[in-house]
Design a protein around this motif. Structure first.
Motif, PDB file in Angstrom:
ATOM      1  N   LEU A 125       0.856  -1.183   0.000  1.00  0.00           N
ATOM      2  CA  LEU A 125       0.000   0.000   0.000  1.00  0.00           C
ATOM      3  C   LEU A 125       0.893   1.234   0.000  1.00  0.00           C
ATOM      4  CD1 LEU A 125      -2.697   1.509   0.285  1.00  0.00           C
ATOM      5  CD2 LEU A 125      -2.532   1.163   2.764  1.00  0.00           C
ATOM      6  N   PRO A 126       0.986   1.958  -1.124  1.00  0.00           N
ATOM      7  CA  PRO A 126       1.845   3.147  -1.164  1.00  0.00           C
ATOM      8  C   PRO A 126       1.437   4.173  -0.109  1.00  0.00           C
ATOM      9  CG  PRO A 126       1.108   2.522  -3.362  1.00  0.00           C
ATOM     10  CD  PRO A 126       0.310   1.707  -2.407  1.00  0.00           C
ATOM     11  N   ILE A 127       2.402   4.820   0.484  1.00  0.00           N
ATOM     12  CA  ILE A 127       2.117   5.794   1.534  1.00  0.00           C
ATOM     13  C   ILE A 127       1.344   6.982   0.986  1.00  0.00           C
ATOM     14  CG2 ILE A 127       4.236   7.157   1.285  1.00  0.00           C
ATOM     15  CD1 ILE A 127       2.569   6.016   4.594  1.00  0.00           C
ATOM     16  N   THR A 128       1.459   7.242  -0.337  1.00  0.00           N
ATOM     17  CA  THR A 128       0.738   8.362  -0.937  1.00  0.00           C
ATOM     18  C   THR A 128      -0.766   8.128  -0.958  1.00  0.00           C
ATOM     19  OG1 THR A 128       1.143   7.391  -3.109  1.00  0.00           O
ATOM     20  CG2 THR A 128       2.662   9.104  -2.373  1.00  0.00           C
ATOM     21  N   ARG A 129      -1.198   6.865  -0.775  1.00  0.00           N
ATOM     22  CA  ARG A 129      -2.631   6.579  -0.765  1.00  0.00           C
ATOM     23  C   ARG A 129      -3.198   6.511   0.652  1.00  0.00           C
ATOM     24  NH1 ARG A 129      -2.924   1.943  -5.363  1.00  0.00           N
ATOM     25  NH2 ARG A 129      -1.979   3.144  -7.047  1.00  0.00           N
ATOM     26  N   VAL A 130      -2.326   6.627   1.631  1.00  0.00           N
ATOM     27  CA  VAL A 130      -2.792   6.606   3.018  1.00  0.00           C
ATOM     28  C   VAL A 130      -3.318   7.987   3.385  1.00  0.00           C
ATOM     29  CG1 VAL A 130      -2.103   6.296   5.428  1.00  0.00           C
ATOM     30  CG2 VAL A 130      -1.210   4.764   3.662  1.00  0.00           C
ATOM     31  N   ARG A 131      -4.566   8.032   3.806  1.00  0.00           N
ATOM     32  CA  ARG A 131      -5.179   9.315   4.154  1.00  0.00           C
ATOM     33  C   ARG A 131      -5.125   9.584   5.650  1.00  0.00           C
ATOM     34  NH1 ARG A 131      -3.742  10.618   0.460  1.00  0.00           N
ATOM     35  NH2 ARG A 131      -4.686  10.939  -1.578  1.00  0.00           N
ATOM     36  N   ARG A 132      -5.255   8.545   6.454  1.00  0.00           N
ATOM     37  CA  ARG A 132      -5.214   8.748   7.905  1.00  0.00           C
ATOM     38  C   ARG A 132      -4.586   7.536   8.573  1.00  0.00           C
ATOM     39  NH1 ARG A 132     -10.531   9.613   7.221  1.00  0.00           N
ATOM     40  NH2 ARG A 132     -11.134   7.940   8.662  1.00  0.00           N
ATOM     41  N   ILE A 133      -3.758   7.813   9.577  1.00  0.00           N
ATOM     42  CA  ILE A 133      -3.259   6.773  10.473  1.00  0.00           C
ATOM     43  C   ILE A 133      -3.625   7.235  11.877  1.00  0.00           C
ATOM     44  CG2 ILE A 133      -1.265   5.502  11.337  1.00  0.00           C
ATOM     45  CD1 ILE A 133       0.158   6.042   8.746  1.00  0.00           C
ATOM     46  N   GLU A 134      -4.511   6.490  12.499  1.00  0.00           N
ATOM     47  CA  GLU A 134      -4.987   6.891  13.813  1.00  0.00           C
ATOM     48  C   GLU A 134      -5.066   5.664  14.708  1.00  0.00           C
ATOM     49  OE1 GLU A 134      -9.679   6.852  12.529  1.00  0.00           O
ATOM     50  OE2 GLU A 134      -8.482   8.649  12.191  1.00  0.00           O
ATOM     51  N   ALA A 135      -5.458   5.858  15.947  1.00  0.00           N
ATOM     52  CA  ALA A 135      -5.536   4.750  16.893  1.00  0.00           C
ATOM     53  C   ALA A 135      -6.503   3.687  16.375  1.00  0.00           C
ATOM     54  CB  ALA A 135      -5.978   5.247  18.264  1.00  0.00           C
ATOM     55  N   GLY A 136      -5.969   2.521  16.061  1.00  0.00           N
ATOM     56  CA  GLY A 136      -6.818   1.407  15.660  1.00  0.00           C
ATOM     57  C   GLY A 136      -7.265   1.400  14.220  1.00  0.00           C
ATOM     58  N   ALA A 137      -6.714   2.254  13.347  1.00  0.00           N
ATOM     59  CA  ALA A 137      -7.174   2.264  11.957  1.00  0.00           C
ATOM     60  C   ALA A 137      -6.177   2.962  11.040  1.00  0.00           C
ATOM     61  CB  ALA A 137      -8.534   2.952  11.847  1.00  0.00           C
ATOM     62  N   VAL A 138      -6.042   2.388   9.831  1.00  0.00           N
ATOM     63  CA  VAL A 138      -5.361   3.049   8.712  1.00  0.00           C
ATOM     64  C   VAL A 138      -6.383   3.138   7.592  1.00  0.00           C
ATOM     65  CG1 VAL A 138      -3.561   2.846   6.962  1.00  0.00           C
ATOM     66  CG2 VAL A 138      -3.055   2.240   9.337  1.00  0.00           C
ATOM     67  N   VAL A 139      -6.583   4.330   7.048  1.00  0.00           N
ATOM     68  CA  VAL A 139      -7.580   4.546   5.996  1.00  0.00           C
ATOM     69  C   VAL A 139      -6.855   4.992   4.730  1.00  0.00           C
ATOM     70  CG1 VAL A 139      -9.652   5.804   5.309  1.00  0.00           C
ATOM     71  CG2 VAL A 139      -9.288   5.210   7.722  1.00  0.00           C
ATOM     72  N   PHE A 140      -7.163   4.336   3.601  1.00  0.00           N
ATOM     73  CA  PHE A 140      -6.511   4.715   2.351  1.00  0.00           C
ATOM     74  C   PHE A 140      -7.552   5.108   1.315  1.00  0.00           C
ATOM     75  CE2 PHE A 140      -7.502   0.298   1.546  1.00  0.00           C
ATOM     76  CZ  PHE A 140      -7.754   0.238   0.184  1.00  0.00           C
ATOM     77  N   THR A 141      -7.089   5.688   0.236  1.00  0.00           N
ATOM     78  CA  THR A 141      -7.960   6.086  -0.864  1.00  0.00           C
ATOM     79  C   THR A 141      -7.458   5.447  -2.147  1.00  0.00           C
ATOM     80  OG1 THR A 141      -9.006   7.973  -1.963  1.00  0.00           O
ATOM     81  CG2 THR A 141      -6.657   8.159  -1.474  1.00  0.00           C
ATOM     82  N   GLY A 142      -8.281   5.429  -3.177  1.00  0.00           N
ATOM     83  CA  GLY A 142      -7.883   4.840  -4.450  1.00  0.00           C
ATOM     84  C   GLY A 142      -8.064   3.337  -4.460  1.00  0.00           C
ATOM     85  N   ARG A 143      -7.282   2.678  -5.295  1.00  0.00           N
ATOM     86  CA  ARG A 143      -7.388   1.239  -5.473  1.00  0.00           C
ATOM     87  C   ARG A 143      -6.135   0.557  -4.932  1.00  0.00           C
ATOM     88  NH1 ARG A 143      -8.738   1.245 -11.802  1.00  0.00           N
ATOM     89  NH2 ARG A 143      -6.899   2.584 -11.669  1.00  0.00           N
TER      90      ARG A 143
END
Length: 425
Positions: free
Chosen positions: A54-72
């Motif tokens: 998962l490229p870091i450029t697609r990561v939108r949020r890194i928070e407690a208990g979750a990583v959220v990405f965008t795109g495919r």
């Protein structure tokens, strides 16, 4: 915002629609001699046990208990490149230098320098003997470019501590052989036994071969008898016999019995330690036994009722009581009164295929195995059958269907161009 990487393994990863598609297993960085390392992305494990990038450029949020990405998400299996380093797998437990002081790395912090651009900025260190932690800037530390003979394992084990045995086995399988051996040596016998049960045979044999024979025997004692027997089946006869001789007689006895059956028969795949009680035991006692957290769900789904003795091979087999029936009965009811008479036992010589048809036909998760003398010698569970029905390399080569429109198996030209822009050479 700083994120300490050792806290990330096991963190759920969510797609733009809010669906969980996997969990973080590692962080990929590019080491640079004169500058702070850039973060290329995350290694994410998606089902069934496939690691993707998962490229870091697609990561939108890194928070407690979750990583959220965008795109495919590109579903090609992750392959580490020569210019890349895995933070969890390769950087933790390194001995580096802070000035003229040797220190050990137990964590590193990454920070978003500008939108979608992350770098490793901090290093958390301790002295091996004093265990006094310090967090310093990356530029103050030297030695990350060395490959050490004895790297240690405490930091990596701490990062994976909360993972289930199957997930830790998957992580271990992906590590270089040297690191895999270091971790195996550092795990306690019980944890190593749990992890070995989830590894492919090649990894099991490789790890067992690096242990002192006495320790290898101790680990086999901690494994389920059926798993230990499967592993010994794969070893040369001389090595298997030596390890059996080093095991405690009481622990070796059920393993020896299982080894007498053909490998792909009911006797060869069964567990010799199901839940067994006499007919005079109560429903309350039965529920207390199956409540044990050491039992798998398939083993805990039923209680086998036999005449004494109640250790395999038992006295006369009387029948089985399913846990759903136990839940409906008063606690004081005797097991002899709640036996299911409709379940006929199977014989040890049944083939795995015959056992599969039997379980499917009667919608069972386990079946009693009874010998020619009418004694219960074990039970075959559905997970035992699956392990032997699947190809030997299923843990490494499990296929993967698309999860939804956001996941694709093959990248297109835009993906290759995007990967170049994201810093993966």
């Amino acid at each position: 915002m700083q994120i300490f990487v050792a806290r990330l393994p096991g963190t759920p990863v969510f797609d733009p629609a809010g669906d969980q598609i996997g969990r973080v297993r590692d962080v990929v960085v590019g080491l640079r001699i004169t500058r702070r390392p850039t973060v290329h992305g995350l290694v994410v494990e998606v089902q069934p046990r496939r690691r993707v990038f998962l490229p870091i450029t697609r990561v939108r949020r890194i928070e407690a208990g979750a990583v959220v990405f965008t795109g495919r998400l590109n579903m090609r299996r992750f392959e580490q490149r020569a210019t890349e380093t895995l933070v969890i797998g390769e950087m933790l437990d390194l001995t580096v230098r802070l000035g003229d002081q040797p220190m050990t790395v137990y964590d590193v912090a990454m920070e978003e320098i500008k939108p979608s651009t992350w770098e490793i900025t901090k290093v958390a260190l301790y002295k091996r003997r004093r265990r006094e932690p310090r967090t310093v800037d990356w530029s103050e530390v030297s030695g990350f470019d060395t490959l050490q003979k004895d790297q240690g394992a405490a930091g990596l084990i701490a990062a994976f501590e909360s993972l289930r045995a199957a997930d830790m086995a998957s992580a271990l399988h992906e590590l270089p052989s040297k690191r895999r051996q270091e971790i195996a040596r550092a795990l306690n016998d019980t944890r190593l036994a749990d992890v070995l049960e989830e590894l492919p045979p090649v990894d099991q044999i490789g790890i067992l071969g690096t242990l002192e024979p006495e320790r290898a025997a101790d680990v086999l004692e901690e494994m389920g008898p059926d798993d230990a027997a499967d592993l010994l089946h794969d070893l040369p006869d001389e090595q298997a016999a030596r390890l059996l001789a080093l095991m405690e007689p009481g622990e070796a006895a059920p393993v020896r019995r299982l080894l007498t059956y053909p490998e792909h028969s009911a006797g060869g795949v069964m567990t010799s330690e199901p839940v067994i009680l006499p007919p005079s035991a109560t429903v309350a006692e039965a529920l207390a036994h199956i409540r044990s957290q050491d039992l798998t769900p398939a083993v805990a789904a039923q209680v086998y009722v036999t005449r004494p003795p109640t250790e395999t091979p038992t006295g006369t087999y009387l029948g089985v009581s399913h846990f759903q029936r136990l839940l409906r009965e008063p606690p004081s009811t005797l097991l002899g009164a709640v036996i299911d008479p409709s379940i006929d036992p199977i014989r040890p010589e049944f083939t795995v295929r015959e056992v599969t048809y039997y379980l499917a036909n009667y919608n069972l998760v386990a079946a009693p195995v009874v010998d020619e003398l009418g004694r219960l010698v074990g039970a075959v569970t559905v997970d035992d059958v699956l392990d032997h029905m699947l190809p030997e390399d299923w843990r490494e080569s499990a296929g993967l269907a698309d999860h939804d429109a956001t996941l694709r198996e093959e990248p297109d030209r835009d993906d290759h161009e995007r990967a170049d822009r994201e810093g993966r050479p």
